[in-house]
Design an enzyme around this catalytic site. Structure first.
Site, short mmCIF file in Angstrom:
data_model
loop_
_atom_site.label_atom_id
_atom_site.label_comp_id
_atom_site.label_asym_id
_atom_site.label_seq_id
_atom_site.Cartn_x
_atom_site.Cartn_y
_atom_site.Cartn_z
N LEU A 55 -3.41 -11.15 -10.52
CA LEU A 55 -3.99 -10.46 -11.68
C LEU A 55 -5.32 -9.78 -11.35
CD1 LEU A 55 -3.18 -12.79 -14.74
CD2 LEU A 55 -1.93 -10.79 -13.91
N LYS A 107 -5.54 -0.60 -3.56
CA LYS A 107 -4.97 0.74 -3.32
C LYS A 107 -5.92 1.91 -3.48
CE LYS A 107 -3.40 1.45 -8.05
NZ LYS A 107 -2.45 2.06 -8.95
N SER A 129 3.51 4.17 1.93
CA SER A 129 2.96 5.35 1.27
C SER A 129 3.07 6.56 2.18
CB SER A 129 1.48 5.08 0.96
OG SER A 129 0.82 6.26 0.59
N TYR A 146 -7.34 2.28 3.93
CA TYR A 146 -6.17 1.96 3.09
C TYR A 146 -4.89 2.39 3.80
CZ TYR A 146 -2.55 2.62 -0.41
OH TYR A 146 -1.35 2.60 -1.07
N LYS A 187 -1.36 0.28 5.59
CA LYS A 187 0.09 0.54 5.43
C LYS A 187 0.74 0.69 6.81
CE LYS A 187 0.08 0.40 0.96
NZ LYS A 187 0.58 -0.80 0.30
N PHE A 226 5.66 9.01 -2.34
CA PHE A 226 4.81 10.19 -2.43
C PHE A 226 3.84 9.95 -3.61
CE2 PHE A 226 5.64 13.10 1.04
CZ PHE A 226 6.47 12.27 1.76
N ASN A 227 3.80 10.73 -4.65
CA ASN A 227 2.78 10.48 -5.68
C ASN A 227 3.39 9.92 -6.95
OD1 ASN A 227 1.44 12.26 -3.71
ND2 ASN A 227 -0.22 12.30 -5.19
N ASN A 248 -6.88 9.13 -9.39
CA ASN A 248 -5.68 9.97 -9.28
C ASN A 248 -5.62 10.99 -10.40
OD1 ASN A 248 -4.32 7.00 -8.14
ND2 ASN A 248 -4.26 8.84 -6.88
P1 NAD Z 1 -1.38 -1.91 -8.89
O1 NAD Z 1 -2.80 -2.17 -8.53
O2 NAD Z 1 -1.07 -1.51 -10.27
O3 NAD Z 1 -0.47 -3.17 -8.53
C1 NAD Z 1 -0.79 -4.03 -7.47
C2 NAD Z 1 -0.67 -5.46 -8.00
O4 NAD Z 1 -0.93 -6.36 -6.93
C3 NAD Z 1 -1.68 -5.78 -9.11
O5 NAD Z 1 -0.99 -6.36 -10.19
C4 NAD Z 1 -2.65 -6.77 -8.47
O6 NAD Z 1 -3.14 -7.70 -9.40
C5 NAD Z 1 -1.77 -7.40 -7.39
N1 NAD Z 1 -2.48 -7.90 -6.21
C6 NAD Z 1 -3.38 -7.25 -5.42
N2 NAD Z 1 -3.78 -8.05 -4.42
C7 NAD Z 1 -3.12 -9.23 -4.56
C8 NAD Z 1 -3.11 -10.44 -3.84
N3 NAD Z 1 -3.91 -10.64 -2.79
N4 NAD Z 1 -2.29 -11.43 -4.23
C9 NAD Z 1 -1.48 -11.26 -5.32
N5 NAD Z 1 -1.47 -10.15 -6.06
C10 NAD Z 1 -2.28 -9.13 -5.68
O7 NAD Z 1 -0.85 -0.81 -7.85
P2 NAD Z 1 0.48 0.04 -7.86
O8 NAD Z 1 0.11 1.45 -8.12
O9 NAD Z 1 1.51 -0.61 -8.70
O10 NAD Z 1 0.88 -0.06 -6.33
C11 NAD Z 1 1.85 -0.99 -5.87
C12 NAD Z 1 2.00 -0.83 -4.38
O11 NAD Z 1 2.39 0.51 -4.08
C13 NAD Z 1 0.72 -1.06 -3.58
O12 NAD Z 1 1.07 -1.70 -2.37
C14 NAD Z 1 0.22 0.33 -3.29
O13 NAD Z 1 -0.56 0.38 -2.13
C15 NAD Z 1 1.52 1.07 -3.12
N6 NAD Z 1 1.43 2.53 -3.37
C16 NAD Z 1 0.91 2.95 -4.55
C17 NAD Z 1 0.80 4.32 -4.78
C18 NAD Z 1 0.20 4.84 -6.06
O14 NAD Z 1 -0.23 6.00 -6.09
N7 NAD Z 1 0.16 4.05 -7.13
C19 NAD Z 1 1.25 5.24 -3.81
C20 NAD Z 1 1.78 4.75 -2.63
C21 NAD Z 1 1.88 3.38 -2.41
C1 WQD Z 2 -3.51 14.73 -6.31
C2 WQD Z 2 -4.07 16.15 -6.29
C3 WQD Z 2 -6.38 16.24 -5.61
C4 WQD Z 2 -7.95 14.08 -9.10
C5 WQD Z 2 -3.53 9.41 -3.49
C6 WQD Z 2 -3.72 8.58 -2.25
C7 WQD Z 2 -2.40 8.25 -1.63
C8 WQD Z 2 -1.44 7.63 -2.65
C9 WQD Z 2 -1.38 8.39 -3.92
C10 WQD Z 2 -1.43 5.26 -2.42
C11 WQD Z 2 -4.96 16.44 -5.08
C12 WQD Z 2 -6.24 16.68 -7.04
C13 WQD Z 2 -7.13 14.69 -8.16
C14 WQD Z 2 -8.81 14.87 -9.88
C15 WQD Z 2 -7.99 16.84 -8.75
N1 WQD Z 2 -1.83 6.31 -3.00
N2 WQD Z 2 -7.16 16.03 -7.99
N3 WQD Z 2 -8.80 16.21 -9.68
O1 WQD Z 2 -4.77 12.27 -3.17
O2 WQD Z 2 -2.35 12.99 -3.19
O3 WQD Z 2 -2.87 10.62 -3.12
O4 WQD Z 2 -2.70 8.67 -4.40
O5 WQD Z 2 -0.80 5.15 -1.42
O6 WQD Z 2 -2.66 7.39 -0.57
O7 WQD Z 2 -4.54 9.30 -1.34
O8 WQD Z 2 -3.30 11.85 -5.20
O9 WQD Z 2 -3.62 11.98 -7.62
O10 WQD Z 2 -5.63 11.56 -6.15
O11 WQD Z 2 -4.56 13.81 -6.13
O12 WQD Z 2 -8.04 18.05 -8.60
O13 WQD Z 2 -9.57 14.37 -10.71
O14 WQD Z 2 -4.95 16.29 -7.43
O15 WQD Z 2 -7.34 16.99 -4.94
O16 WQD Z 2 -4.76 17.78 -4.75
P1 WQD Z 2 -3.39 12.03 -3.60
P2 WQD Z 2 -4.32 12.22 -6.35
#
Ligand code: NAD
Ligand code: WQD
Length: 337
Positions: A33, A84, A124, A148, A152, A177-178, A198
Protein backbone atom coordinates in the site's frame (compact mmCIF):
# COMPACT_ATOMS: atom_id res chain seq x y z
CA UNK A 1 -6.20 -21.68 -10.29
CA UNK A 2 -4.82 -19.09 -7.86
CA UNK A 3 -2.13 -16.56 -8.65
CA UNK A 4 -0.36 -14.02 -6.47
CA UNK A 5 -0.52 -10.45 -7.77
CA UNK A 6 2.17 -8.18 -6.33
CA UNK A 7 1.19 -4.52 -6.59
CA UNK A 8 -2.37 -5.69 -7.26
CA UNK A 9 -3.84 -2.68 -5.44
CA UNK A 10 -2.15 -0.30 -7.89
CA UNK A 11 -3.35 1.12 -11.18
CA UNK A 12 -2.46 -1.62 -13.67
CA UNK A 13 -2.43 -4.49 -11.17
CA UNK A 14 -6.00 -3.82 -10.01
CA UNK A 15 -7.33 -3.78 -13.57
CA UNK A 16 -5.45 -6.99 -14.27
CA UNK A 17 -7.08 -8.63 -11.22
CA UNK A 18 -10.43 -7.99 -12.90
CA UNK A 19 -9.21 -9.52 -16.18
CA UNK A 20 -7.85 -12.56 -14.31
CA UNK A 21 -11.15 -12.98 -12.45
CA UNK A 22 -13.04 -12.71 -15.77
CA UNK A 23 -10.81 -15.47 -17.15
CA UNK A 24 -11.62 -17.78 -14.22
CA UNK A 25 -8.27 -17.27 -12.47
CA UNK A 26 -8.34 -16.27 -8.78
CA UNK A 27 -6.05 -13.35 -7.94
CA UNK A 28 -4.64 -12.97 -4.42
CA UNK A 29 -3.25 -9.47 -3.96
CA UNK A 30 0.08 -8.84 -2.23
CA UNK A 31 0.80 -5.12 -1.77
CA UNK A 32 2.42 -2.86 0.83
CA UNK A 33 0.00 0.00 0.00
CA UNK A 34 2.93 2.38 -0.51
CA UNK A 35 1.14 3.81 -3.56
CA UNK A 36 -2.43 2.57 -3.32
CA UNK A 37 -5.58 2.90 -1.27
CA UNK A 38 -7.09 0.01 0.69
CA UNK A 39 -10.42 1.12 -0.82
CA UNK A 40 -9.36 -0.48 -4.11
CA UNK A 41 -10.57 -3.79 -2.64
CA UNK A 42 -14.09 -2.35 -2.20
CA UNK A 43 -14.05 -1.02 -5.74
CA UNK A 44 -12.92 -4.39 -7.10
CA UNK A 45 -15.75 -6.04 -5.17
CA UNK A 46 -18.31 -3.61 -6.63
CA UNK A 47 -17.06 -4.37 -10.14
CA UNK A 48 -16.62 -8.16 -9.90
CA UNK A 49 -19.02 -9.10 -7.10
CA UNK A 50 -16.08 -10.86 -5.42
CA UNK A 51 -14.01 -9.84 -2.41
CA UNK A 52 -10.43 -10.61 -3.41
CA UNK A 53 -8.03 -11.94 -0.82
CA UNK A 54 -5.49 -9.30 0.15
CA UNK A 55 -2.17 -9.73 1.94
CA UNK A 56 -0.51 -6.56 3.27
CA UNK A 57 3.15 -7.26 2.61
CA UNK A 58 6.36 -6.04 1.07
CA UNK A 59 8.12 -7.89 -1.73
CA UNK A 60 11.42 -7.18 0.02
CA UNK A 61 10.31 -9.38 2.92
CA UNK A 62 11.49 -12.73 1.60
CA UNK A 63 10.02 -14.78 4.46
CA UNK A 64 6.58 -13.22 4.30
CA UNK A 65 6.50 -13.52 0.54
CA UNK A 66 7.40 -17.21 0.69
CA UNK A 67 4.71 -17.80 3.32
CA UNK A 68 2.22 -15.97 1.08
CA UNK A 69 3.09 -18.24 -1.85
CA UNK A 70 2.62 -21.35 0.27
CA UNK A 71 -0.49 -20.14 2.08
CA UNK A 72 -2.27 -19.15 -1.13
CA UNK A 73 -1.06 -22.18 -3.15
CA UNK A 74 -0.34 -19.75 -5.97
CA UNK A 75 0.70 -21.29 -9.26
CA UNK A 76 2.14 -18.11 -10.73
CA UNK A 77 3.12 -14.59 -9.77
CA UNK A 78 1.95 -11.51 -11.64
CA UNK A 79 4.53 -8.95 -10.57
CA UNK A 80 3.44 -5.28 -10.71
CA UNK A 81 4.94 -4.02 -7.43
CA UNK A 82 7.48 -1.30 -8.10
CA UNK A 83 8.26 2.36 -7.65
CA UNK A 84 7.68 4.06 -10.99
CA UNK A 85 8.52 7.77 -11.02
CA UNK A 86 11.36 8.40 -13.47
CA UNK A 87 12.40 11.79 -12.02
CA UNK A 88 12.34 10.49 -8.44
CA UNK A 89 14.50 7.54 -9.50
CA UNK A 90 17.30 9.88 -10.58
CA UNK A 91 17.15 11.60 -7.16
CA UNK A 92 16.83 8.41 -5.09
CA UNK A 93 18.45 5.71 -7.21
CA UNK A 94 19.27 3.36 -4.33
CA UNK A 95 15.67 3.36 -3.15
CA UNK A 96 14.63 2.31 -6.66
CA UNK A 97 17.29 -0.38 -7.01
CA UNK A 98 16.44 -1.64 -3.51
CA UNK A 99 12.69 -1.80 -4.00
CA UNK A 100 12.46 -2.82 -7.65
CA UNK A 101 15.60 -4.93 -8.15
CA UNK A 102 16.46 -6.34 -4.70
CA UNK A 103 12.75 -6.82 -4.02
CA UNK A 104 12.34 -8.85 -7.21
CA UNK A 105 15.51 -10.88 -6.60
CA UNK A 106 14.20 -11.97 -3.20
CA UNK A 107 10.86 -12.81 -4.80
CA UNK A 108 12.60 -14.98 -7.40
CA UNK A 109 14.49 -16.71 -4.59
CA UNK A 110 11.28 -17.35 -2.64
CA UNK A 111 9.52 -18.58 -5.77
CA UNK A 112 12.22 -21.15 -6.48
CA UNK A 113 12.16 -22.34 -2.87
CA UNK A 114 8.36 -22.60 -2.94
CA UNK A 115 8.46 -24.29 -6.35
CA UNK A 116 6.36 -21.58 -8.01
CA UNK A 117 7.88 -21.38 -11.45
CA UNK A 118 5.90 -18.79 -13.42
CA UNK A 119 6.34 -15.02 -13.30
CA UNK A 120 4.72 -12.34 -15.45
CA UNK A 121 6.59 -9.07 -15.00
CA UNK A 122 5.61 -5.43 -15.67
CA UNK A 123 8.42 -4.17 -17.82
CA UNK A 124 8.34 -1.00 -19.88
CA UNK A 125 9.16 0.46 -23.28
CA UNK A 126 11.60 2.58 -21.30
CA UNK A 127 14.05 -0.37 -21.67
CA UNK A 128 14.55 0.69 -25.32
CA UNK A 129 15.83 4.18 -24.43
CA UNK A 130 16.06 6.56 -27.40
CA UNK A 131 14.75 4.47 -30.32
CA UNK A 132 17.08 3.52 -33.17
CA UNK A 133 14.08 2.86 -35.39
CA UNK A 134 10.26 2.92 -35.36
CA UNK A 135 8.11 1.03 -34.73
CA UNK A 136 10.09 -0.59 -31.93
CA UNK A 137 10.11 -4.39 -31.96
CA UNK A 138 11.40 -6.72 -29.25
CA UNK A 139 14.76 -7.11 -31.03
CA UNK A 140 15.54 -3.42 -30.53
CA UNK A 141 18.67 -2.93 -28.34
CA UNK A 142 18.00 -2.56 -24.64
CA UNK A 143 19.54 0.49 -22.93
CA UNK A 144 17.80 2.47 -20.26
CA UNK A 145 18.40 6.17 -19.71
CA UNK A 146 17.50 6.54 -16.02
CA UNK A 147 17.65 4.44 -12.81
CA UNK A 148 13.96 3.45 -13.05
CA UNK A 149 14.57 2.14 -16.57
CA UNK A 150 17.67 0.28 -15.41
CA UNK A 151 15.64 -1.48 -12.72
CA UNK A 152 13.46 -2.90 -15.52
CA UNK A 153 16.49 -3.93 -17.59
CA UNK A 154 18.12 -5.59 -14.57
CA UNK A 155 15.01 -7.50 -13.56
CA UNK A 156 14.48 -8.74 -17.13
CA UNK A 157 18.09 -9.93 -17.19
CA UNK A 158 17.74 -11.68 -13.82
CA UNK A 159 14.54 -13.41 -15.01
CA UNK A 160 16.28 -14.54 -18.19
CA UNK A 161 19.24 -15.91 -16.22
CA UNK A 162 16.96 -17.78 -13.79
CA UNK A 163 15.12 -19.28 -16.76
CA UNK A 164 18.43 -20.37 -18.29
CA UNK A 165 19.59 -21.95 -15.03
CA UNK A 166 16.30 -23.57 -14.01
CA UNK A 167 14.64 -25.64 -16.70
CA UNK A 168 11.31 -25.53 -14.82
CA UNK A 169 11.12 -21.73 -14.82
CA UNK A 170 9.03 -19.54 -17.11
CA UNK A 171 9.27 -15.73 -17.15
CA UNK A 172 7.38 -13.22 -19.27
CA UNK A 173 8.39 -9.57 -19.50
CA UNK A 174 5.58 -7.39 -20.82
CA UNK A 175 6.95 -4.11 -22.11
CA UNK A 176 4.14 -1.59 -21.75
CA UNK A 177 4.08 1.52 -23.88
CA UNK A 178 2.00 4.34 -22.31
CA UNK A 179 -0.82 2.95 -20.14
CA UNK A 180 -3.83 5.27 -19.77
CA UNK A 181 -7.58 5.02 -19.24
CA UNK A 182 -9.68 3.67 -16.41
CA UNK A 183 -12.33 1.04 -15.75
CA UNK A 184 -15.49 1.92 -17.73
CA UNK A 185 -17.55 1.65 -14.52
CA UNK A 186 -15.84 4.85 -13.33
CA UNK A 187 -14.97 3.04 -10.08
CA UNK A 188 -11.27 2.41 -10.65
CA UNK A 189 -8.48 4.40 -12.25
CA UNK A 190 -5.17 6.10 -11.73
CA UNK A 191 -4.79 8.67 -8.96
CA UNK A 192 -1.19 9.82 -8.70
CA UNK A 193 0.06 11.44 -5.50
CA UNK A 194 0.88 15.14 -5.86
CA UNK A 195 1.48 16.72 -9.25
CA UNK A 196 1.13 14.09 -11.98
CA UNK A 197 4.27 13.38 -14.01
CA UNK A 198 2.35 11.72 -16.82
CA UNK A 199 0.38 13.52 -19.47
CA UNK A 200 -3.06 11.89 -19.22
CA UNK A 201 -3.61 12.40 -15.46
CA UNK A 202 -2.34 15.97 -15.83
CA UNK A 203 -4.84 16.69 -18.61
CA UNK A 204 -7.62 15.03 -16.57
CA UNK A 205 -6.83 17.13 -13.49
CA UNK A 206 -6.74 20.28 -15.61
CA UNK A 207 -10.09 19.41 -17.16
CA UNK A 208 -11.65 18.94 -13.73
CA UNK A 209 -10.22 22.28 -12.54
CA UNK A 210 -7.54 20.94 -10.19
CA UNK A 211 -4.68 22.31 -12.36
CA UNK A 212 -4.71 25.59 -14.24
CA UNK A 213 -3.04 24.71 -17.51
CA UNK A 214 -1.37 21.80 -19.28
CA UNK A 215 2.30 22.54 -19.98
CA UNK A 216 3.32 21.09 -23.32
CA UNK A 217 6.90 19.96 -22.86
CA UNK A 218 8.37 20.96 -26.22
CA UNK A 219 6.58 22.04 -29.41
CA UNK A 220 9.58 21.89 -31.74
CA UNK A 221 10.08 18.15 -32.04
CA UNK A 222 10.34 16.63 -35.49
CA UNK A 223 6.76 15.32 -35.34
CA UNK A 224 3.52 16.14 -37.17
CA UNK A 225 2.64 19.08 -34.89
CA UNK A 226 5.95 19.56 -33.05
CA UNK A 227 4.80 17.90 -29.79
CA UNK A 228 5.93 14.53 -28.42
CA UNK A 229 4.19 11.42 -29.74
CA UNK A 230 3.52 8.24 -27.78
CA UNK A 231 1.74 4.92 -28.11
CA UNK A 232 -1.04 5.24 -25.50
CA UNK A 233 -2.74 1.98 -24.59
CA UNK A 234 -5.95 1.49 -22.59
CA UNK A 235 -5.33 -0.21 -19.24
CA UNK A 236 -8.11 -2.73 -20.03
CA UNK A 237 -6.28 -3.87 -23.17
CA UNK A 238 -3.08 -4.07 -21.18
CA UNK A 239 -4.80 -6.19 -18.52
CA UNK A 240 -6.10 -8.61 -21.16
CA UNK A 241 -2.56 -8.84 -22.57
CA UNK A 242 -1.39 -10.29 -19.24
CA UNK A 243 -4.03 -13.00 -19.30
CA UNK A 244 -3.26 -13.83 -22.95
CA UNK A 245 0.48 -14.10 -22.23
CA UNK A 246 -0.05 -16.30 -19.19
CA UNK A 247 -2.52 -18.61 -20.96
CA UNK A 248 -0.14 -19.00 -23.90
CA UNK A 249 2.94 -19.84 -21.83
CA UNK A 250 1.66 -21.41 -18.63
CA UNK A 251 2.78 -24.88 -19.55
CA UNK A 252 6.14 -23.99 -21.02
CA UNK A 253 9.49 -22.82 -19.72
CA UNK A 254 12.04 -20.16 -20.73
CA UNK A 255 11.95 -16.37 -20.97
CA UNK A 256 9.67 -14.40 -23.28
CA UNK A 257 9.38 -10.65 -23.90
CA UNK A 258 6.45 -8.88 -25.58
CA UNK A 259 5.63 -5.31 -26.46
CA UNK A 260 2.15 -4.29 -25.35
CA UNK A 261 1.14 -1.24 -27.35
CA UNK A 262 -1.35 -0.29 -30.03
CA UNK A 263 1.21 0.39 -32.77
CA UNK A 264 -0.19 3.89 -33.20
CA UNK A 265 1.08 7.15 -31.74
CA UNK A 266 -0.68 10.36 -30.75
CA UNK A 267 0.80 13.79 -30.07
CA UNK A 268 0.31 15.84 -26.91
CA UNK A 269 -2.06 18.09 -28.85
CA UNK A 270 -4.03 15.06 -30.10
CA UNK A 271 -4.45 13.97 -26.48
CA UNK A 272 -5.64 17.38 -25.30
CA UNK A 273 -8.09 17.57 -28.20
CA UNK A 274 -9.48 14.08 -27.57
CA UNK A 275 -9.85 14.81 -23.86
CA UNK A 276 -11.63 18.10 -24.59
CA UNK A 277 -14.16 16.16 -26.64
CA UNK A 278 -14.75 13.67 -23.80
CA UNK A 279 -15.07 16.39 -21.17
CA UNK A 280 -16.98 18.65 -23.53
CA UNK A 281 -14.92 21.68 -22.56
CA UNK A 282 -11.80 23.54 -23.62
CA UNK A 283 -8.67 22.53 -21.78
CA UNK A 284 -6.13 25.35 -21.36
CA UNK A 285 -2.58 24.58 -22.48
CA UNK A 286 0.65 26.43 -23.12
CA UNK A 287 4.08 25.70 -24.54
CA UNK A 288 6.86 24.93 -22.07
CA UNK A 289 10.50 23.88 -22.48
CA UNK A 290 11.29 20.29 -23.42
CA UNK A 291 11.50 17.92 -20.45
CA UNK A 292 15.00 16.51 -19.92
CA UNK A 293 15.34 12.95 -21.19
CA UNK A 294 12.17 13.02 -23.33
CA UNK A 295 12.21 11.49 -26.81
CA UNK A 296 10.28 12.86 -29.79
CA UNK A 297 8.28 9.78 -30.64
CA UNK A 298 7.82 6.12 -29.92
CA UNK A 299 5.36 3.41 -30.81
CA UNK A 300 5.29 -0.33 -30.66
CA UNK A 301 5.58 -3.04 -33.19
CA UNK A 302 3.17 -5.37 -31.39
CA UNK A 303 3.20 -8.05 -34.10
CA UNK A 304 4.84 -10.63 -31.84
CA UNK A 305 2.03 -10.36 -29.27
CA UNK A 306 -0.55 -10.50 -32.04
CA UNK A 307 0.93 -13.59 -33.70
CA UNK A 308 1.97 -15.51 -30.59
CA UNK A 309 -0.59 -14.47 -27.98
CA UNK A 310 -3.47 -13.76 -30.32
CA UNK A 311 -3.79 -10.43 -28.51
CA UNK A 312 -4.10 -6.94 -29.87
CA UNK A 313 -5.28 -3.65 -28.40
CA UNK A 314 -8.93 -3.02 -29.27
CA UNK A 315 -9.91 0.17 -27.47
CA UNK A 316 -9.73 3.58 -29.13
CA UNK A 317 -8.38 6.94 -28.07
CA UNK A 318 -11.90 8.10 -27.22
CA UNK A 319 -12.38 5.01 -25.01
CA UNK A 320 -9.21 6.07 -23.21
CA UNK A 321 -10.28 9.68 -22.69
CA UNK A 322 -13.97 8.92 -21.99
CA UNK A 323 -13.12 6.35 -19.32
CA UNK A 324 -10.48 8.58 -17.73
CA UNK A 325 -12.94 11.48 -17.62
CA UNK A 326 -15.65 9.32 -15.99
CA UNK A 327 -13.21 8.18 -13.31
CA UNK A 328 -11.83 11.70 -12.82
CA UNK A 329 -15.26 13.26 -12.35
CA UNK A 330 -16.42 10.46 -10.01
CA UNK A 331 -13.28 10.60 -7.89
CA UNK A 332 -11.57 13.99 -8.40
CA UNK A 333 -9.42 13.41 -5.32
CA UNK A 334 -8.84 9.71 -5.97
CA UNK A 335 -9.86 7.02 -3.49
CA UNK A 336 -9.35 7.41 0.27
CA UNK A 337 -5.77 6.58 1.18
P1 NAD B 1 1.19 1.77 -9.12
O1 NAD B 1 2.12 2.58 -8.30
O2 NAD B 1 -0.20 2.23 -9.25
O3 NAD B 1 1.16 0.26 -8.60
C1 NAD B 1 2.28 -0.34 -8.00
C2 NAD B 1 1.78 -1.02 -6.73
O4 NAD B 1 2.89 -1.70 -6.12
C3 NAD B 1 1.22 -0.06 -5.69
O5 NAD B 1 -0.03 -0.53 -5.27
C4 NAD B 1 2.24 -0.08 -4.55
O6 NAD B 1 1.63 0.09 -3.30
C5 NAD B 1 2.86 -1.47 -4.73
N1 NAD B 1 4.24 -1.61 -4.26
C6 NAD B 1 5.32 -0.83 -4.57
N2 NAD B 1 6.41 -1.31 -3.96
C7 NAD B 1 6.04 -2.42 -3.26
C8 NAD B 1 6.72 -3.34 -2.44
N3 NAD B 1 8.02 -3.20 -2.15
N4 NAD B 1 6.04 -4.38 -1.92
C9 NAD B 1 4.71 -4.53 -2.18
N5 NAD B 1 4.01 -3.67 -2.93
C10 NAD B 1 4.67 -2.62 -3.47
O7 NAD B 1 1.88 1.62 -10.56
P2 NAD B 1 1.27 1.08 -11.92
O8 NAD B 1 1.17 2.23 -12.84
O9 NAD B 1 0.09 0.23 -11.66
O10 NAD B 1 2.50 0.20 -12.42
C11 NAD B 1 2.52 -1.21 -12.23
C12 NAD B 1 3.80 -1.75 -12.82
O11 NAD B 1 3.87 -1.41 -14.21
C13 NAD B 1 5.08 -1.17 -12.21
O12 NAD B 1 6.04 -2.21 -12.15
C14 NAD B 1 5.51 -0.13 -13.19
O13 NAD B 1 6.89 0.10 -13.15
C15 NAD B 1 5.10 -0.77 -14.50
N6 NAD B 1 4.87 0.19 -15.60
C16 NAD B 1 4.02 1.23 -15.40
C17 NAD B 1 3.81 2.14 -16.42
C18 NAD B 1 2.90 3.32 -16.24
O14 NAD B 1 3.02 4.30 -16.99
N7 NAD B 1 1.97 3.28 -15.29
C19 NAD B 1 4.47 1.97 -17.66
C20 NAD B 1 5.33 0.89 -17.82
C21 NAD B 1 5.52 -0.01 -16.77
C1 WQD C 1 3.99 11.68 -22.61
C2 WQD C 1 4.21 12.88 -23.52
C3 WQD C 1 5.80 14.45 -22.64
C4 WQD C 1 3.37 15.66 -19.19
C5 WQD C 1 6.70 7.80 -18.88
C6 WQD C 1 7.91 7.07 -18.41
C7 WQD C 1 7.92 5.67 -18.94
C8 WQD C 1 6.61 4.94 -18.63
C9 WQD C 1 5.41 5.75 -18.98
C10 WQD C 1 6.88 3.55 -16.72
C11 WQD C 1 5.67 13.31 -23.63
C12 WQD C 1 4.44 15.08 -22.71
C13 WQD C 1 3.85 15.05 -20.33
C14 WQD C 1 3.01 17.02 -19.22
C15 WQD C 1 3.63 17.09 -21.55
N1 WQD C 1 6.49 4.63 -17.24
N2 WQD C 1 3.98 15.75 -21.48
N3 WQD C 1 3.16 17.68 -20.40
O1 WQD C 1 7.43 10.21 -20.74
O2 WQD C 1 6.37 8.77 -22.52
O3 WQD C 1 6.71 7.84 -20.31
O4 WQD C 1 5.53 7.08 -18.44
O5 WQD C 1 7.51 2.66 -17.19
O6 WQD C 1 9.02 5.03 -18.36
O7 WQD C 1 9.07 7.77 -18.84
O8 WQD C 1 4.98 9.55 -20.59
O9 WQD C 1 2.92 10.70 -19.93
O10 WQD C 1 5.12 11.49 -18.96
O11 WQD C 1 4.62 11.91 -21.37
O12 WQD C 1 3.76 17.74 -22.57
O13 WQD C 1 2.60 17.60 -18.22
O14 WQD C 1 3.55 14.02 -22.92
O15 WQD C 1 6.80 15.37 -22.96
O16 WQD C 1 5.86 13.78 -24.93
P1 WQD C 1 6.46 9.18 -21.10
P2 WQD C 1 4.36 10.93 -20.11
Amino acid sequence: MRVLVTGGMGYIGSHTCIALHDAGITPVIYDNLSNASAQVLDQLEKITGTRFEFILGDIQDEQQFKLALKHTKAEAVFHFAALKAVGESTEQPLRYYQNNVSGTLSMLQSMQEADVNHIIFSSSATVYGEPDYLPIDEKHPIRATNPYGWTKVMVEQAMQDVCNANSQFMGIALRYFNPVGAHPSGLLGESPNGIPNNLMPFIAQTAVGKREVVNIFGDDYDTEDGTGMRDYIHVLDLAKGHVAAFMQHKTDTAFHAYNLGTGQSYSVLDMIKAFSASANKDIPYKSAPRRAGDIACNYADATKAKNTLNWHAELTLSDMTNDTWRWQTNYPRGLES
